[in-house]
Structures are given as C-alpha cells and as structure tokens.
Design a protein around this motif. Structure first.
Motif: not given
Length: 254
Positions: A19-20, A24-29, A31, A35
């Motif tokens: 997972s992220q 780097r959580k602020h960048l979203g999920l 990929e 995807d």
C-alpha cells in the motif's frame, strides 16, 4: 503429487501489493498494476484514434460529397437528421391504429360515428351551438331620431326578457292567449342549458373522431393501392389531415 502440491499452496500466505507508505498518504492511493493497465489501455486507444483521424484527414478527397452532409447536423457530438419544415406525415395515434386495425373495422367505426352524429344533430337542431346568434337581422328606419329611440322588444312584439333568444321567442299575443308548456324556473332553465351545452360538446368530439377515422381509412387504402406493380407518380404528399395522392399509369385490363 499434484494433489500434494495443491495442499501446500492452500497453506501459503497470499502476497498482496504494498500500500501507499505513511509519508506519502497525502498523495492518495498507490496505483496498482491493474489500475495502470486500464489507464495505459485507455491512453493507447485514444492515441490510435487520433492517428487514424489524422490519416483520414490527410487522405480526404476535397471533392467528396454525400447528401448526409447537408441533411444532418451535429448534436452533442452525434449526427442526427435535420427536421424539415414540412408537416409530420402521420401522428402516433394514426400509426398505432393502422398497425392494429383493418380498413373494414375502421370504416365500420366511422359509419357508426356518422349515424350517431346525425342523430345528435336531429335532436339539437344546432340552434344555439355557439350560444350566439350567427345571422344578422337589420332594421331600417326613416330618421336618426328613430334610431336612438328604437325599441327592439316593441318592434318584435315580444317580452324584453326574450329578445336575446335565438329560438322559441313567442310574441306578446301568444303569451297572453296560450299557456306556457314546460318549466319556467331559472334553476331548471340553467340546468337544461348546461345539459344542452354538454350535448354540443359531445357532438363536436364525435365529428372530430369521424374525421380522423375517415383520414385513417384513406391512408390504409392508399397503402394497399401502392402494393400494385403499376407505375405511379406522387402528386401530393401525405399530411396528418389527408392521405397522399398518387397518379397511376392507365393499364388496360384483359
């Protein structure tokens, strides 16, 4: 041996993509490959479409012409045919009846409506269909003084209350010598007038229905006539209120 291998795999741990990371959580999920694959396929599809359009534009013939170019227009990115200024050939109601009913049935219903119309006309006599007198009655006098002092009730020799009547307007002599038959109460007269108005409304609806049935029967008959192999020329286009008119080549029967 294969069953033993399957038994071992059943106890193995399922490995998932990571997972992220937390920083780097602020960048979203993050990929994943599936995807990326969807995004890449969509990108390549768009690029191939653009390349094909470029080639089509380069190879276009400037003298090429299709009638669809002038008979269609673009709406929300889709080509749709233009609507002309002409009337619609048939209404949806006419199409529905023509698909489901035969000309004999339509003609039978039309004749039945015509008989009902004749019976209603015989009962109502159309004396006050519009509640107004259509005909004009002109009176001639000798001077302007007589025009100002003209009394319509006295001239017609009737009661002032009966002057506005189109029918059943007896004279004063008749009122004095004969008895009045029927009701004279205002409430009853209003009720009768309301019933008469309702009957006129029904008559108008039946006349319109009879005209529609006549048009439908004409259109069915025209379509049956067009099934013949004789040469024909369209003289007049079809409208919601009339069938198309064709001129057939005269053919001698043996």
């Amino acid at each position: 041996m294969s069953s033993f291998r399957k038994a071992l795999k059943s106890k193995q741990r399922n490995h998932h993509e990571r997972s992220q990371p937390v920083f780097r959580k602020h960048l979203g999920l993050l990929e994943k490959k599936k995807d990326y694959k969807l995004r890449a396929d969509d990108y390549h599809k768009k690029q191939n479409t653009l390349a094909a359009l470029r080639n089509k534009a380069l190879e276009k013939n400037p003298d090429e012409f299709y009638f669809k170019m002038i008979s269609s227009k673009l709406e929300d990115g889709v080509h749709v045919p233009k609507k002309g200024n002409q009337e619609v050939e048939m209404t949806e109601e006419q199409k529905k009846v023509m698909r489901t009913q035969d000309i004999k049935y339509v003609e039978m219903k039309r004749v039945a409506e015509a008989k009902k119309i004749e019976r209603l006309k015989g009962e109502l006599h159309l004396l006050d269909a519009d509640s107004k007198q259509k005909n004009k009655h002109t009176f001639f006098v000798d001077s302007k003084k007589e025009v100002h002092s003209f009394d319509l009730a006295r001239h017609l020799k009737t009661a002032p209350e009966l002057v506005d009547r189109v029918y059943n307007r007896p004279t004063l002599e008749t009122l004095e010598t004969k008895t009045i038959q029927g009701t004279v109460e205002p409430h009853s007269l209003m009720k009768m007038a309301k019933q008469r108005k309702h009957q006129y409304k029904i008559l108008s609806q039946r006349i319109d229905r009879e005209k529609k049935m006549f048009v439908i029967s004409q259109k069915i008959q025209t379509r049956k006539d067009l099934q013949d192999k004789n040469k024909k020329v369209k003289v007049k286009k079809e409208t919601p209120n009339a069938a198309a008119i064709y001129k057939f080549e005269p053919k001698r029967k043996r």
